[in-house]
Structure formats: C-alpha cells, structure tokens
Design an enzyme around this catalytic site. Structure first.
Site, mmCIF file in Angstrom:
data_model
loop_
_atom_site.group_PDB
_atom_site.id
_atom_site.type_symbol
_atom_site.label_atom_id
_atom_site.label_comp_id
_atom_site.label_asym_id
_atom_site.label_seq_id
_atom_site.Cartn_x
_atom_site.Cartn_y
_atom_site.Cartn_z
ATOM 1 N N PHE A 1 -0.726 65.691 -6.110
ATOM 2 C CA PHE A 1 0.350 66.826 -6.553
ATOM 3 C C PHE A 1 1.563 66.272 -5.747
ATOM 4 O O PHE A 1 1.396 65.885 -4.926
ATOM 5 C CB PHE A 1 -0.059 68.065 -5.627
ATOM 6 C CG PHE A 1 1.039 69.084 -5.771
ATOM 7 C CD1 PHE A 1 0.924 70.268 -6.764
ATOM 8 C CD2 PHE A 1 2.115 69.233 -5.078
ATOM 9 C CE1 PHE A 1 1.649 71.088 -6.866
ATOM 10 C CE2 PHE A 1 3.059 70.065 -5.160
ATOM 11 C CZ PHE A 1 2.848 71.231 -6.124
ATOM 12 N N GLU A 2 2.671 66.377 -6.441
ATOM 13 C CA GLU A 2 4.052 66.129 -6.129
ATOM 14 C C GLU A 2 4.680 66.855 -6.745
ATOM 15 O O GLU A 2 4.706 66.689 -7.992
ATOM 16 C CB GLU A 2 4.343 64.619 -5.914
ATOM 17 C CG GLU A 2 3.866 63.621 -5.258
ATOM 18 C CD GLU A 2 4.318 62.213 -5.221
ATOM 19 O OE1 GLU A 2 4.688 61.736 -6.197
ATOM 20 O OE2 GLU A 2 4.410 61.561 -4.262
#
Ligand code: GDP
Ligand code: MN
Length: 348
Positions: A235-236
């Site tokens: 996740f970014e």
C-alpha cells in the site's frame, strides 16, 4: 521493440454507481497495479474493494502494468470494474531485466543459498525484477506521465472503511509526499549490506539529507545501523515527483550499481522507506489511519471506535497490527511526537 501502451480505453460507457459522484476538483492521480494475467481474480477483488469504499464517487483512472502483455480477459474483467479510465501498459525490457554489470553466476549462487536457508522469495528471479522495478522504474512508465499522485493497489487486498474524502487532494493540499497504513521490520537476510550502501551514498551526497528527517524511524543510533523498520509498500499513496527527483534517482542508481537487488534480495519497501525517511522532512510522511487495510497477513484497523464508526468500518480492532511488537507504527508516532490513540494498549 516494446510497445509501452497496449490499449487506451476512450469509449467508457456511463458508469453505474449507487452513490453520488463527488463534485469538485481532482488531483492528477491514478491507481497503479503491477500484475500478471493470472492475478486477474485477485486484482478484481481488490478493485471492487477500492471502488466500493472510495473510487465509485471519484472515478480516478487505473493504470495496470505488466512485464508481459495483458491478455484480453484480464483487460475486460478489470476495465469493467474500474469507474475511471483503465489503461494497460507493458514494462520496457530495460526496466525488468538484469543490468549488464550483474555477475550471473554470483546471483545464481545467492539464490541457491537463500533457497537452502528458506529466505522468503530468496530463490526467485522474477520477485527480484519486481522489487527492482517497484524501487526504480514504475514512476518512469509512459502511462504515468499525466499523473502527480498514485495509490498502489496489489491483488488480494481488502479495505474495511469508507474513504469519504479524496486522499490524493489531501496529499496535494497538505504537501505530503508519502503515505502508508502499515509498517514493520524487514527480514535481515534480504538486506545485509543495504544500510552500508546507503551510508556510502549519503557520504557522497550529504546535501540530499532533509532537515528534520525521520532518521529516528529507521535507526536507533543516529544512523550507525538500520533498525529494519519500513513502511509496507504494497500500500502506498505517494507523490510521483518525489520518486522522479534527482535525489531519489541518484540514490536508486547507486543501489542498482551496488547489485543488491540480485546479490541479496533488496525489497522495494525498505528502499522506498529509507529514502522517504532520509530525503523528506518528517511532516511530509503521512499515516493514513482512516484507510483500513488488509494485505496478507497484516491488518490496519483504526484503533478507536469513534474512527471505526465514522468510516463504517468492518474490521475487527483485535486484528489491528499497529501497536504490536513487530510493527514500527509506535516508533513513527514517537519520533513525530504524536499522541497514540485511546485504547492502543489493549491492542498490543
Ligand atoms: P508479496 O506481496 O511480497 O507477497 O508479493 P506479490 O506476489 O504480491 O507481488 C507484489 C506485486 O508485484 C503484486 O502486485 C504482484 O501482482 C506483482 N508481481 C509479482 N511478480 C510479478 C511478475 O513476475 N510479473 C508481474 N507482472 N507482476 C508481478
Ligand atoms: Mn502482495
């Protein structure tokens, strides 16, 4: 010759949504997914999660990248689920192969040793190409040129809360460059010489160190050694222009020359995280507490009931990883002087 753009959907039919589309400005932003054709059902699941909880009201584009051409089935299934435009790109060969300075015999020997030692993905060539691509190349892809911000989405993830605001605009309006939901410690066997290599780079380029950086997040002894903490990069939400900066590209090129993507098994998570920690001021890194997220095997679920109610969250707070020993989110709070949420002790 590689064709970077496989297809461009410009004939989207009107989108069916159950909620209202949020009016107002948009950021130049897109979702980015790296996937294989056989990830289709896992990524279909992820897209549906993201659309239901957020994007059905915002219609941001979605860029899919692959080292092999996407097949029609993958394109049909995913495009049908995305409310914005879906774009499919092929990764250029130079971004997914061994650089010519890599000694193949040495790299193969390392893979054998790591297999014998059961290092996770230690024997995999493709995983190494993936980590190198995510570290140094995704933001250079032609399909990403129109965008400033991205949200990385992997196959098989879950979102547990409504995201009722625009996280891309949040990043822009608050001058944030890197956003995360989960943090943890890296397997040391995958990065034995990463920190020394980074220290050597910093000696050559002390000017790249940000004032008021997050050294305390990645080191307990002012930079002498690495404490293995990193943001979990599956996740970014980030600013593509940070990765496109000269500082970051000099850093990546230096790491790439050192060979650790192949002679060890450097992950894009520590590579991204250490760059964000050292080259950005602390206040440009954001913890997305309100984006509740699962990627096997860890969950981020907001700690307080008030936050979970606000987001109509469906996660079990008992699953929240934030305050466990192996998480680095406590450290993130401590170095920033943030007060931990009420009740965090009950989730340790
Ligand atoms: P993990 O999350 O570290 O267990 O690794 P994943 O298997 O989820 O891989 C990380 C990301 O890279 C996911 O988005 C995968 O779909 C993608 N990925 C991994 N290997 C390959 C590959 O060989 N080709 C392509 N196109 N994508 C890959
Ligand atoms: Mn994954």
């Amino acid at each position: 010759d590689q064709v970077p753009v496989q297809s461009h959907s410009s004939d989207q039919s009107p989108v069916q949504t159950t909620g209202d589309i949020v009016k107002g400005p948009r950021a130049k932003a897109a979702f980015i997914t790296l996937a294989r054709n056989n990830d289709v059902w896992e990524i279909a699941h992820s897209i549906k999660q993201v659309e239901d909880r957020f994007n059905r009201k915002f219609h941001y584009d979605w860029v899919f990248l692959n080292d092999k051409p996407f097949d029609d089935h993958f394109k049909r299934v995913t495009k049908n689920l995305v409310s914005g435009e879906a774009k499919f790109g092929l990764i250029p060969k130079e971004h997914w192969s061994f650089p010519d300075w890599i000694d193949q015999d040495r790299a193969a020997k390392v893979r054998d040793e790591m297999r014998a030692n059961n290092v996770i993905y230690g024997d995999s060539v493709s995983y190494r190409h993936m980590c190198r691509f995510e570290s140094g190349f995704f933001f250079k892809h032609e399909l990403l040129k129109p965008y400033d911000y991205y949200w990385r989405v992997e196959p098989g993830i879950k979102l547990f809360c409504d995201v009722d605001y625009d996280p891309f605009l949040f990043m822009k309006d608050n001058n944030k460059k890197y956003g995360f939901t989960l943090s943890l410690k890296e397997y040391e066997a995958t990065i034995p010489t990463l920190w020394k290599t980074i220290k050597d780079f910093i000696k050559e380029h002390p000017e790249y160190l940000a004032q008021d950086n997050s050294m305390g997040f990645v080191s307990e002894d002012s930079g002498h050694s690495y404490n293995l903490c990193h943001f979990w990069s599956n996740f970014e939400i980030g600013d593509l222009n940070f990765w496109r900066s000269k500082a970051y590209n000099d850093y990546f090129d230096y790491l790439d020359k050192a060979g650790g993507f192949f002679y060890e098994r450097w992950g894009d998570a520590p590579v991204h995280s250490i760059a964000a920690a050292l080259f950005l001021p602390r206040n440009q890194i954001h913890f997305f507490n309100d984006i509740a997220y699962w990627h096997n095997p860890f969950t981020h679920c907001p700690t307080t009931e008030a936050d979970r109610m606000k987001g109509k969250c469906s996660c079990n707070p008992g699953d929240n990883f934030d305050w466990k020993d192996y998480s680095c989110t406590s450290k993130f709070f401590e170095i920033n002087g943030y007060e931990k949420p009420e009740g965090y002790q009950n989730q340790q």
